[in-house]
Design an enzyme around this catalytic site. Structure first.
Site, PDB file in Angstrom:
ATOM      1  N   ASP A 442      -0.065  53.824  -5.144  1.00 18.97           N
ATOM      2  CA  ASP A 442      -0.894  53.089  -6.453  1.00 18.97           C
ATOM      3  C   ASP A 442      -2.200  53.990  -6.754  1.00 18.97           C
ATOM      4  O   ASP A 442      -2.467  54.926  -5.674  1.00 18.97           O
ATOM      5  CB  ASP A 442      -1.299  51.849  -5.922  1.00 18.97           C
ATOM      6  N   GLU A 445      -3.414  58.266 -10.224  1.00 23.92           N
ATOM      7  CA  GLU A 445      -3.460  58.894 -11.493  1.00 23.92           C
ATOM      8  C   GLU A 445      -4.175  60.191 -11.355  1.00 23.92           C
ATOM      9  O   GLU A 445      -4.013  61.238 -12.081  1.00 23.92           O
ATOM     10  CB  GLU A 445      -3.938  58.039 -12.668  1.00 23.92           C
ATOM     11  N   ASP A 521       0.342  47.463 -14.483  1.00 19.72           N
ATOM     12  CA  ASP A 521      -0.171  46.382 -14.490  1.00 19.72           C
ATOM     13  C   ASP A 521       0.134  45.864 -16.205  1.00 19.72           C
ATOM     14  O   ASP A 521      -0.823  45.579 -17.123  1.00 19.72           O
ATOM     15  CB  ASP A 521      -1.749  46.414 -14.584  1.00 19.72           C
TER      16      ASP A 521
END
Length: 783
Positions: A442, A445, A521
């Site tokens: 997670d 990015e 999300d």
């Protein structure tokens, strides 16, 4: 400050990390202002007029007045084009060395320039730098106009050339892909950014970009299909324009795209063929998808907010009490000690190995979240180890780049450095020793909280880039890809007898080599439900077949109907996981009332019955690149109506699933591809192409089976059975079954079966002869 920045600032103002995020945002801006190379004057350039050509194996090089173009047809049919000396390698996308050139294809003069004729495509290069790709029959697939560069003329170290390339496609062409996009699956006209981004809070269909952006376009037209991949990791954008047939004076207006990159080589691959061939060639080039262990195809339960390991036990026990099959439980950041990765809270999770053993006895695995950010805490073993080895991203002055993530002030491993990847991969031993069976990456990015501006590292941050050196402008989009590779390779070393299970929120072209992904999300709303399906379909067409959404949406509490419809959709997707934010409410089926609980149980039972079929699809994806979840046009790309249909999908070749994506619906209009299809609820036969109206009561969604299909399913005792949907009279059908090692590297076993009518009965035969070896159950009627 744009609207998203303003919203983020307001949301962070009262958070524990709010002031740190503001400080980090200012620090990032100052760092870039100081260290980012300045662009000097730029000079626009086009290729100019051709001066000559040199044939080479697979194609050749065309020399222009101000550039040169290499065209090479590879074995397998993919075409590489590289301008200004750009070569296929080095590339983060390619799984290994670039494929060999097809020696049968040769660059030869043509009336308007040169051409390369191969078995599957003809490439035409004009004297001014336009490149056309045509079918062997001469139909246009794609025409790339001469590119344009803006060369920097500033001091040494200034950025390289920015470039733009425009292309024309047939008027009827439709574009899919570009990574994980909430719009779609058919991408509408507009501009799409190529910069992996945490949208900051939940996203909806209009939000772009998201976590996974790829310069991969899958184009479908009457003339045929092709995939085009622009192999540059820099920030950029793709603008799509739909064509129009009979526009203006009666002539077609072509569709097209414009690709703009802020740097990097101008090189691209074009892969023509039918959808199966395109994905097969693409994943041969960039890597076949990882094969998940069998247990990862079951139901996963996750929630940000498991306070203690006792609560995990209670949830697992409640699943058993309610007779709900469960395969996996995920632990989010709240199980860490102060959000520090590769730790466990000693009070709330004092015995993870014991919890893992207890759950494993019940057939449930534990999966751990792993974030890339390391708390910059003097004395912390992980931080001190990384600092001593020079493992963290640095700025132009050689200092560690600091950001803010869940543990507070943090540093970031440089996953573009092989030594860092090796070090990081070894850290998973701690996770394995605590009993975790798989991992979800997670915040990669990568994210650094910022109250304004981009929530990531400074663009001037320095990276190894495999020893070449460069900055975050080039490394950003492949940061998560490097993290996935580090985790995958580390798990292969630490636990060589088992296939790793890993999925990642962010990634880039080729990420399927190391596992899958999920939606991130997604907003808890009906539009979030629709975006969930668009993401899975689009990612599959980019070569990433294993994905799924947060069932129920990430934020907010879904109403019972929305939750159930999301649950039903998820039960037919490769990754079937419920998940929610810490303030998003619970996602256990019994939280939504007895009616929803009963219907959710039926969906879970259907999922468990289909596990042998899903395992077969996983092996097919591994061997061929074909996604589990396919658009309706997969076998009929010339059907224009199917290209526009984004509310249903094929699960493999055998099943058509039409999820309910609107509130209050109790029926659904379903567009059928060509062929005969059985309603699996009623056994009634429908013929395509065309539309049918099917019942969709709250308890189920329409699912149709292709006539002649042979599906492996789980029987009442768990053994594999063959579910047969009869072919039409005078026709035959078939199906395959894959089995073998459920978690390790043993060679899979494939069995092929055919079905036909004989003396008024449906007969199933094993290809090659011999006993069928499975119980056979015939469903439906061909009358």
């Amino acid at each position: 400050m744009d609207a998203r920045d303003l919203l983020r600032s307001v949301r962070m103002a009262g958070s524990a990390n709010g002031w740190r995020a503001t400080r980090a945002a200012w620090r990032r801006q100052r760092t870039d202002a100081r260290d980012l190379p300045r662009r000097g004057p730029e000079r626009a350039r086009v290729p100019g007029t051709a001066l000559g050509a040199e044939p080479m194996p697979g194609g050749g090089v065309v020399r222009f007045a101000r550039s040169r173009l290499q065209v090479r047809v590879a074995v397998g049919g993919a075409v590489f084009c590289g301008w200004d000396g750009a070569a296929p390698e080095p590339s983060y996308a390619l799984a290994g060395a670039a494929p060999e050139a097809d020696g049968r294809a040769v660059l030869e003069p043509d009336k308007d320039g040169w051409r390369v004729v191969s078995e599957r495509v003809t490439v035409l290069v004009s004297r001014h730098g336009a490149v056309e790709f045509r079918t062997p029959g001469g139909l246009l697939l794609r025409r790339e106009l001469p590119p344009r560069w803006w060369d920097a003329t500033g001091p040494a170290g200034a950025p390289g050339a920015r470039w733009v390339q425009r292309a024309q496609t047939p008027a009827d062409a439709r574009v899919f892909g570009l990574g994980g996009r909430a719009a779609g699956p058919r991408l509408p006209e507009g501009t799409y950014r190529l910069w992996n981004t945490d949208p900051g809070g939940s996203f909806r269909p209009g939000d772009d970009p998201l976590y996974i952006t790829m310069p991969v376009q899958f184009v479908v037209a009457d003339a045929g299909c092709h995939l085009v991949f622009h192999d540059s990791t820099w920030d950029g954008q793709v603008t799509l324009r739909d064509g129009e047939e009979g526009a203006g004076s009666g002539h077609d207006r072509p569709g097209g795209s414009e690709v703009r990159m802020e740097g990097g080589p101008l090189r691209y691959w074009v892969i023509p063929g039918n959808p199966a061939r395109v994905l097969g060639t693409w994943t041969a080039l960039t890597g076949r998808p990882a094969l998940p262990p069998r247990w990862a195809l079951g139901h996963h339960h996750s929630r940000w907010g498991f306070d203690t390991q006792s609560e995990v036990r209670r949830v697992a026990a409640a699943y058993r009490e309610h007779r709900l099959p469960l395969s996996v439980i995920h632990l989010d950041i709240d199980h860490f000690d102060g959000h520090r990765i590769f730790t466990a809270d000693p009070e709330r999770f004092p015995d993870l190995p014991g919890l893992s053993r207890e759950l494993a006895e019940q057939g449930v695995r534990l999966v751990s979240i792993v974030d890339p950010a390391v708390k910059a805490e003097p004395g912390l073993d992980l931080y001190e180890s990384g600092r001593a080895g020079g493992m963290f991203v640095r700025d132009g002055r050689g200092r560690e780049v600091r950001g803010v993530v869940w543990p507070g002030d943090s540093v970031f491993p440089d996953f573009t450095d092989p030594a860092v990847r090796s070090w990081w991969g070894g850290l998973y031993r701690e996770r394995l020793d605590r009993g975790f069976a798989g991992f979800w990456h997670d915040m990669n990015e990568p994210v650094s909280f910022a109250s304004f501006g981009e929530p990531t590292l400074p663009r001037s941050a320095r990276h190894s880039l495999e020893g070449r050196g460069g900055d975050h402008r080039e490394a950003h989009n492949v940061y998560a890809l490097g993290m996935a590779r580090a985790g995958w390779d580390g798990l292969r070393r630490l636990r060589p007898e088992q296939r790793p299970f890993l999925f990642s929120r962010s990634g880039w072209a080729g990420m399927q080599r190391y596992g899958g992904t999920w939606s991130g999300d997604v907003a808890t709303a009906w539009e979030g439900l629709r975006a969930s399906l668009a993401l899975v379909l689009g990612l599959g067409l980019c070569g990433v077949p294993y994905s799924g959404p947060d069932v129920g949406g990430f934020t907010g509490t879904p109403e019972p109907e929305l939750y159930l419809r999301w649950f039903q959709l998820g039960s037919y997707l490769p990754l079937f996981r419920t998940h929610s934010a810490i303030d998003g409410g619970r996602r256990e089926p019994w939280q939504f009332g007895p009616e929803v609980l009963g219907h959710a149980r039926e969906a879970l039972e259907t999922r468990m019955r289909l596990l042998p079929y899903l395992e077969t699809l996983a092996h097919i994806a591994r061997g061929t690149g074909a996604p589990y979840v396919r658009p309706l046009w997969w076998t009929a790309p010339a059907d224009r109506a199917l290209r526009e249909c984004g509310d249903a999908f094929l699960l493999g070749d055998a099943l058509l699933v039409a999820p309910v994506l609107e509130p209050g619906a109790v029926s659904k209009t379903v567009r059928l591809p060509r062929g005969a299809w059985y309603d699996t609820a009623t056994g009634r036969l429908h013929r395509g192409p065309g539309q049918v109206l099917l019942d969709a009561p709250l308890g189920r969604v329409p699912v149709l089976a292709r006539a002649g299909s042979v599906l492996p399913v789980a029987g009442a005792d768990g053994s594999v059975e063959l579910e047969v949907w009869p072919p039409l009279e005078g026709r035959s059908g078939s199906g395959v079954v894959f089995g073998g090692d459920p978690e390790g590297w043993g060679a899979p076993v494939m069995e092929r079966f055919t079905t036909r009518w004989a003396d008024g009965e449906v007969v199933v035969e094993r290809e090659g002869g011999g006993e069928v070896g499975y119980a056979v159950r015939v469903r439906g009627s061909a009358s």
